[in-house]
Design a protein around this motif. Structure first.
Motif, PDB file in Angstrom:
ATOM      1  N   ILE A 136       0.837  -1.194   0.000  1.00  0.00           N
ATOM      2  CA  ILE A 136       0.000   0.000   0.000  1.00  0.00           C
ATOM      3  C   ILE A 136       0.874   1.246   0.000  1.00  0.00           C
ATOM      4  O   ILE A 136       0.653   2.186  -0.766  1.00  0.00           O
ATOM      5  CB  ILE A 136      -0.902   0.024   1.245  1.00  0.00           C
ATOM      6  N   CYS A 137       1.881   1.252   0.879  1.00  0.00           N
ATOM      7  CA  CYS A 137       2.639   2.480   1.123  1.00  0.00           C
ATOM      8  C   CYS A 137       4.020   2.486   0.471  1.00  0.00           C
ATOM      9  O   CYS A 137       4.692   3.499   0.497  1.00  0.00           O
ATOM     10  CB  CYS A 137       2.813   2.689   2.631  1.00  0.00           C
ATOM     11  N   GLY A 138       4.427   1.369  -0.100  1.00  0.00           N
ATOM     12  CA  GLY A 138       5.773   1.323  -0.643  1.00  0.00           C
ATOM     13  C   GLY A 138       6.786   0.956   0.423  1.00  0.00           C
ATOM     14  O   GLY A 138       6.505   1.016   1.617  1.00  0.00           O
ATOM     15  N   THR A 139       7.970   0.579  -0.039  1.00  0.00           N
ATOM     16  CA  THR A 139       9.047   0.215   0.872  1.00  0.00           C
ATOM     17  C   THR A 139       9.525   1.466   1.606  1.00  0.00           C
ATOM     18  O   THR A 139       9.718   2.504   0.968  1.00  0.00           O
ATOM     19  CB  THR A 139      10.203  -0.403   0.058  1.00  0.00           C
ATOM     20  N   PRO A 140       9.798   1.472   2.874  1.00  0.00           N
ATOM     21  CA  PRO A 140       9.720   0.341   3.793  1.00  0.00           C
ATOM     22  C   PRO A 140       8.388   0.192   4.504  1.00  0.00           C
ATOM     23  O   PRO A 140       8.255  -0.639   5.388  1.00  0.00           O
ATOM     24  CB  PRO A 140      10.816   0.683   4.807  1.00  0.00           C
ATOM     25  N   ASN A 308       8.431   5.860  -0.157  1.00  0.00           N
ATOM     26  CA  ASN A 308       7.114   5.558   0.398  1.00  0.00           C
ATOM     27  C   ASN A 308       6.302   6.837   0.602  1.00  0.00           C
ATOM     28  O   ASN A 308       5.256   6.814   1.231  1.00  0.00           O
ATOM     29  CB  ASN A 308       7.244   4.792   1.722  1.00  0.00           C
ATOM     30  N   VAL A 309       6.805   7.945   0.061  1.00  0.00           N
ATOM     31  CA  VAL A 309       6.056   9.203   0.160  1.00  0.00           C
ATOM     32  C   VAL A 309       4.760   9.038  -0.616  1.00  0.00           C
ATOM     33  O   VAL A 309       4.782   8.583  -1.765  1.00  0.00           O
ATOM     34  CB  VAL A 309       6.867  10.388  -0.416  1.00  0.00           C
ATOM     35  N   PHE A 310       3.637   9.385   0.014  1.00  0.00           N
ATOM     36  CA  PHE A 310       2.347   9.028  -0.559  1.00  0.00           C
ATOM     37  C   PHE A 310       2.131   9.638  -1.934  1.00  0.00           C
ATOM     38  O   PHE A 310       1.549   9.005  -2.810  1.00  0.00           O
ATOM     39  CB  PHE A 310       1.229   9.455   0.391  1.00  0.00           C
ATOM     40  N   ASN A 311       2.610  10.854  -2.162  1.00  0.00           N
ATOM     41  CA  ASN A 311       2.410  11.490  -3.454  1.00  0.00           C
ATOM     42  C   ASN A 311       3.609  11.332  -4.389  1.00  0.00           C
ATOM     43  O   ASN A 311       3.660  11.961  -5.447  1.00  0.00           O
ATOM     44  CB  ASN A 311       2.081  12.969  -3.276  1.00  0.00           C
ATOM     45  N   GLY A 312       4.547  10.505  -4.002  1.00  0.00           N
ATOM     46  CA  GLY A 312       5.637  10.157  -4.900  1.00  0.00           C
ATOM     47  C   GLY A 312       6.839  11.076  -4.797  1.00  0.00           C
ATOM     48  O   GLY A 312       7.015  11.799  -3.827  1.00  0.00           O
ATOM     49  N   THR A 352      16.400   3.243 -20.488  1.00  0.00           N
ATOM     50  CA  THR A 352      15.435   2.264 -19.952  1.00  0.00           C
ATOM     51  C   THR A 352      14.909   2.756 -18.618  1.00  0.00           C
ATOM     52  O   THR A 352      15.550   3.563 -17.948  1.00  0.00           O
ATOM     53  CB  THR A 352      16.095   0.893 -19.709  1.00  0.00           C
ATOM     54  N   TYR A 353      13.708   2.258 -18.224  1.00  0.00           N
ATOM     55  CA  TYR A 353      13.204   2.501 -16.869  1.00  0.00           C
ATOM     56  C   TYR A 353      12.161   1.444 -16.549  1.00  0.00           C
ATOM     57  O   TYR A 353      11.369   1.051 -17.403  1.00  0.00           O
ATOM     58  CB  TYR A 353      12.641   3.906 -16.697  1.00  0.00           C
ATOM     59  N   THR A 354      12.156   1.014 -15.298  1.00  0.00           N
ATOM     60  CA  THR A 354      11.236  -0.013 -14.846  1.00  0.00           C
ATOM     61  C   THR A 354      11.112   0.062 -13.330  1.00  0.00           C
ATOM     62  O   THR A 354      11.835   0.817 -12.689  1.00  0.00           O
ATOM     63  CB  THR A 354      11.731  -1.412 -15.261  1.00  0.00           C
ATOM     64  N   GLU A 355      10.162  -0.701 -12.761  1.00  0.00           N
ATOM     65  CA  GLU A 355      10.016  -0.743 -11.313  1.00  0.00           C
ATOM     66  C   GLU A 355       9.509  -2.116 -10.899  1.00  0.00           C
ATOM     67  O   GLU A 355       8.893  -2.824 -11.708  1.00  0.00           O
ATOM     68  CB  GLU A 355       9.069   0.359 -10.813  1.00  0.00           C
ATOM     69  N   ASP A 356       9.750  -2.480  -9.634  1.00  0.00           N
ATOM     70  CA  ASP A 356       9.273  -3.762  -9.132  1.00  0.00           C
ATOM     71  C   ASP A 356       7.817  -3.680  -8.705  1.00  0.00           C
ATOM     72  O   ASP A 356       7.050  -4.627  -8.877  1.00  0.00           O
ATOM     73  CB  ASP A 356      10.113  -4.222  -7.928  1.00  0.00           C
ATOM     74  N   GLY A 357       7.425  -2.563  -8.083  1.00  0.00           N
ATOM     75  CA  GLY A 357       6.057  -2.469  -7.587  1.00  0.00           C
ATOM     76  C   GLY A 357       5.602  -1.041  -7.422  1.00  0.00           C
ATOM     77  O   GLY A 357       6.399  -0.124  -7.278  1.00  0.00           O
ATOM     78  N   LEU A 358       4.279  -0.843  -7.398  1.00  0.00           N
ATOM     79  CA  LEU A 358       3.609   0.454  -7.252  1.00  0.00           C
ATOM     80  C   LEU A 358       4.055   1.376  -8.403  1.00  0.00           C
ATOM     81  O   LEU A 358       4.413   0.903  -9.467  1.00  0.00           O
ATOM     82  CB  LEU A 358       3.881   1.053  -5.868  1.00  0.00           C
TER      83      LEU A 358
END
Lengths: 432, 332
Positions: A136-140, A308-312, A352-358
C-alpha cells in the motif's frame, strides 16, 4: 342539536385526528398484574431453567450471585457469572494492526490483515493489495497511517467497537474517531461497527460484504488509522458495545511502529548490460573523443529510485556546463544528428526505466526522446527527468525503480580543442 | 666436481630468476571493476516534514551499499510546481544555518556501509515564506570528463498561518433542505455541501467532519479526513456533498436542526455551523386539517344561527300580523 352536543362532536373529531397522526409510544409496564407479582426477580437453587410461559411479558433471570472465587480469574482471563456479566459483549481481539508488513509468507513481517480491495477480492487471501502494508505504502512501509482489523469474537454484526491507540513516545492515549483520525476524547459517535471501521465485513447482512454494498469502502480496506506520526510505536486495544450496560473490557494489546517518509536513491555507472550493477563513487562517464558525429558514452548512468512518500517523488537534473574552462559545448534540446544551430551539442537521453512495484515511474518527455540522437538539454536550472505521482490510477510510492540514461555529445569543426568536463547532479525530492 | 659446479650454476640462475621475479613483479591495483552484485541504496528520511518554527527534525542517512557514503549538508529553497503537484528547486543556499540549527560536526561526514547516521536539527523558520529543505549532497563527485553526483532533499512544509492566511481559508458550509417554503424546511431530507478553498500561497493540511445535532442529541456524522489526505495547494478547492435523511417522527423533527463542521487546518481548529428550522409537512397537514374542521364547524354553526334567526323573524312577523288583525277586528 344543542351547543354542548356540537362541542362534543368537534372534540371527538379533533381527538380522533390527533390519535391517527401522533406516534404511539408504549412505555415499559409494571411486572405486576391481577394474577401475579414478581418481586426481585432472581432464582435461587441449582436450576437455571426458566419458563416464562407467557406471550405477555419476558424477564431477565439471574442464576444466583456467586461469592468471590479466585479460580474465576487468572493473569490472562477472568470469568464473570451472574448479573450483569451475562449481558456484556464478548471481548474482541485485534486481528491485525500494521504499518510495514509485507507478504513474505511465513516470515516475521507477514501480514495478518485480510482486507480486500475493490479490484483484488480473493477469498482467504493473506495479503493487502498483494504485498502487506508495503504493497500500500511502498518500501519500507507507511509513515502516517496504519491498518487495523478487529476479530468480533462472535459479537453480533451491529456491535460497536471503540479503538484505543497509545503513542509510545508520549504515552498519550488516543481514541479512533469516526473520521479515522485520533483524538484524546471520544463520544458515542466514535463507537463504530466493523463495517464502519474497516469498510469490509464478510458477515451476511453487514452491508459491507461485496463491492456493490453501500458501505463497502476500498480506501478503509487499505488503511483506516490516519494522521499518525513517523517513527512512533503505537499500541492498540479494542472494546465492544452492544446495547446499554454491555460494554466489554479491553482486548489484549497489539503494537506497530510507523516508518519514516524516505527517499531511496543510488547511482551506478555501467554499460547497457549493467541492470544489477553496484558501483562506488566517484561516478564518472567517459565520453571519449568528441567529434563532429554524435558520440554516445559507452557507460550509462544507472539510477536506483524508491520512496514511500504518498504522493511520490520528483528527480531533477542540472549541470555546470560541458566546458574546457574557456569554451563550452552548448546543451540544447535537439537532434544532434541534425544540429540545427550547427554549433555542436550535448545532453541526456533516457534509455530504460522499470520498477518492481507500485508507481509507475514517469519519464519526462524532455529526456525520453524518440530519435536515436535526440537529447534533452542540461542547464543550471533543475529539470525533471523522472517522477511518480497519484494522477489517475498511478501511485506515488514505488519499489525497485531502476533506470538508465545515456550521455551524448557532438562537436563541430570550430569547437576548440581541450579536455571538456562537466558535473551532472541529480536531486531527489518527495512530492508534498 | 664439474657436475657440482654445473649444478651450482643452475641453482644460482634459478635463484636469480626467482629473485628478479620477486623484485620486479608488477602489482596490478584493483581497478574500478563493474561487478554484477545486487545493488544497494542510500536512504534519507524524512522526505517531508510539516513543521512550525522551533520544531525538531531527526535527519536519518542510511547507507545500504557496500561503500562509504560521504556527504555534506546545505539548504535549498523550493517553489511549488502547481501543474505537476510537486516542488521545484529555486536556489542553493550553502549556509544551512539560515533555516536550520545543526551541529557543526554534523554538516560533513561519512556513513559507513550498512550503517546509518541520525542528525538532530531544528527548523528556525523561513522569512520569505518559501519552502526550504535540508540538502544531503554526496561529496565524492569529481568532474573527470562527465562527473555525476547525488543529492537528497528533506523538505520542510511550514505550518505557520499568519492572520492574513486565516482569512484566506474558507469552508463554505451550506445546507439545502429538499423542500423549503418561505425559509421554513418542510422535508426530512437535507443536502449538505462543504467547499474548502485555499487562497493562500501555502500548502494546507486539512482534516474535518460534519456533525448533525438536534439540541444535545446526535443525529449523524460525516467524516472528511480520509478524502483530505493530500494537502491543498494554493488555489485548490475541495468540495464535499452529503445527503442527510432524518427518519425521526414528525414531532421530533419539529424545531432547529444544527449542522456543525469542525476542521483542523495546519494544526489550528475551526468550527462553523448552519441551522435549519423544520416544520414537518405532517404538522402542516395536521394544522390544516384542524383548520378545515374548525371552519366547517363554524360555517355549520353560523348557518344554524341564521336559520334560527330567520324562523324567529318569521314568528315575530306572524305575531305582528296577528296583533294587527286582532286590532282591526276590535275596531270593527
Amino acid at each position: 342539536m344543542n351547543k354542548i352536543q356540537k362541542i362534543k362532536i368537534s372534540v371527538i373529531i379533533l381527538v380522533g385526528l390527533l390519535i391517527i397522526i401522533s406516534p404511539t409510544k408504549v412505555f415499559a409496564q409494571s411486572l405486576n398484574s391481577s394474577n401475579y407479582t414478581l418481586q426481585s426477580p432472581n432464582l435461587t437453587g441449582s436450576s437455571g431453567i426458566v419458563d416464562s410461559g407467557s406471550t405477555n411479558y419476558s424477564t431477565v433471570f439471574v442464576a444466583g450471585d456467586p461469592t468471590a472465587d479466585s479460580r474465576l480469574e487468572s493473569t490472562s482471563y477472568s470469568t464473570g457469572v451472574g448479573f450483569p456479566n451475562g449481558i456484556y459483549a464478548n471481548v474482541p481481539l485485534v486481528k491485525c494492526f500494521e504499518t510495514n508488513t509485507d507478504d513474505s509468507v511465513g516470515g516475521a513481517t507477514d501480514t495478518s490483515c485480510e482486507a480486500y480491495s475493490l479490484t483484488s477480492a480473493v477469498g482467504g487471501a493473506d495479503t493487502i493489495a498483494g504485498d502487506g502494508m508495503q504493497g500500500i505504502c511502498g518500501t519500507p512501509g507507511c509513515y502516517d497511517r496504519a491498518k487495523i482489523e478487529i476479530d468480533a469474537q462472535n459479537n453480533p454484526i451491529d456491535t460497536l467497537y471503540l479503538v484505543s491507540i497509545t503513542d509510545g513516545d508520549t504515552a498519550t492515549e488516543y481514541f479512533l474517531q469516526s473520521d479515522n483520525t485520533l483524538s484524546t476524547g471520544y463520544d458515542i459517535n466514535d463507537y463504530q461497527t466493523i463495517c464502519q471501521i474497516e469498510g469490509y465485513d464478510p458477515r451476511t447482512g453487514s452491508g459491507c460484504e461485496t463491492s456493490s454494498d453501500p458501505d463497502w469502502d476500498d480506501v478503509l480496506q487499505q488503511y483506516n488509522v490516519l494522521n499518525l506520526h513517523a517513527g512512533v510505536t503505537y499500541t492498540v486495544k479494542v472494546k465492544a458495545l452492544n446495547g446499554d450496560y454491555t460494554e466489554s473490557s479491553y482486548s489484549p494489546t497489539v503494537s506497530a511502529t510507523t516508518e519514516y517518509a524516505a527517499l531511496v536513491f543510488d547511482i551506478d555507472i555501467d554499460d547497457s548490460g549493467g541492470t544489477a550493477t553496484e558501483t562506488d563513487a566517484p561516478y564518472n562517464i567517459l565520453l571519449g573523443d568528441i567529434t563532429d558525429t554524435t558520440v554516445t558514452a559507452t557507460d550509462r548512468i544507472w539510477l536506483d529510485m524508491g520512496t514511500n512518500v504518498f504522493n511520490g517523488f520528483t528527480l531533477e537534473v542540472e549541470n555546470t556546463d560541458l566546458t574546457n574552462g574557456t569554451d563550452t559545448i552548448p546543451s540544447t534540446t535537439e537532434d544532434l544528428s541534425v544540429d540545427l544551430g550547427a554549433d555542436g551539442g550535448y545532453g541526456l537521453k533516457i534509455d530504460t526505466y522499470t520498477e518492481d512495484g507500485l508507481g509507475p515511474i514517469i519519464a519526462a518527455s524532455l529526456y525520453d526522446t524518440v530519435g536515436a540522437n535526440e537529447v534533452g538539454a542540461l542547464s543550471s536550472a533543475p529539470a525533471t527527468i523522472f517522477s511518480t505521482n497519484t494522477t489517475g490510477s498511478n501511485q506515488g510510492p514505488i519499489s525497485g525503480g531502476r533506470a538508465s540514461v545515456m550521455v551524448k555529445a557532438k562537436a563541430v569543426t570550430s569547437t576548440p580543442p581541450g579536455a571538456y568536463t562537466d558535473l551532472i547532479t541529480f536531486l531527489m525530492t518527495g512530492n508534498p | 666436481m664439474k657436475l657440482l659446479v654445473h649444478n651450482l650454476k643452475i641453482l644460482i640462475i634459478l635463484f636469480c630468476i626467482l629473485l628478479a621475479s620477486f623484485l620486479f613483479m608488477q602489482r596490478v591495483n584493483a581497478q574500478q571493476v563493474n561487478g554484477s552484485s545486487e545493488g544497494g541504496v542510500i536512504k534519507v528520511s524524512p522526505a517531508i516534514s510539516y513543521l512550525k518554527t522551533g520544531d525538531p527534525i531527526k535527519l536519518i542517512i542510511e547507507n545500504d551499499t557496500e561503500f562509504p557514503f560521504s556527504y555534506s549538508l546545505s539548504a535549498s529553497t523550493f517553489d511549488l510546481n502547481l501543474e505537476e503537484r510537486s516542488v521545484k528547486r529555486l536556489e542553493n543556499i550553502d549556509d544551512v544555518s539560515l533555516f536550520f540549527t545543526i551541529k557543526e560536526e554534523d554538516l560533513f561526514g561519512q556513513v559507513e556501509p550498512n550503517n546509518k547516521k541520525i542528525i538532530e536539527a531544528t527548523y528556525i523558520g523561513s522569512e520569505s515564506n518559501t519552502l526550504v529543505g535540508i540538502i544531503v549532497s554526496q561529496t565524492s563527485a569529481t568532474a573527470i570528463n562527465v562527473g555525476v553526483s547525488t543529492e537528497f532533499a528533506s523538505l520542510v512544509i511550514d505550518q505557520t498561518l499568519s492572520i492574513e492566511d486565516k482569512g484566506l481559508i474558507s469552508d463554505n458550509l451550506d445546507v439545502k433542505p429538499s423542500n423549503n417554503v418561505l425559509g421554513f424546511n418542510l422535508s426530512n431530507k437535507y443536502k449538505i455541501q462543504s467547499d474548502f478553498s485555499n487562497d493562500t500561497n501555502k500548502l494546507l493540511k486539512i482534516s474535518g467532519e460534519i456533525t448533525v445535532k438536534d439540541g444535545k442529541k446526535y443525529l449523524a456524522n460525516y467524516a472528511m479526513s480520509q478524502y483530505l489526505l493530500d494537502p491543498l495547494f494554493p488555489g485548490d478547492q475541495k468540495e464535499f456533498q452529503y445527503t442527510f435523511i432524518d427518519n425521526r417522527s414528525f414531532w421530533d423533527r419539529f424545531g432547529e436542526t444544527e449542522f456543525i463542521q469542525t476542521y483542523v487546518v495546519n494544526g489550528e481548529s475551526y468550527i462553523s455551523s448552519y441551522s435549519v428550522f423544520t416544520v414537518p409537512a405532517e404538522l402542516i397537514w395536521l394544522g390544516g386539517g384542524l383548520f378545515v374542521v374548525l371552519v366547517v364547524s363554524l360555517i355549520i354553526r353560523s348557518r344554524r344561527n341564521v336559520n334560527r334567526y330567520e324562523s324567529r323573524i318569521k314568528q315575530l312577523e306572524e305575531e305582528v300580523a296577528q296583533s294587527e288583525e286582532d286590532s282591526t277586528n276590535k275596531i270593527n
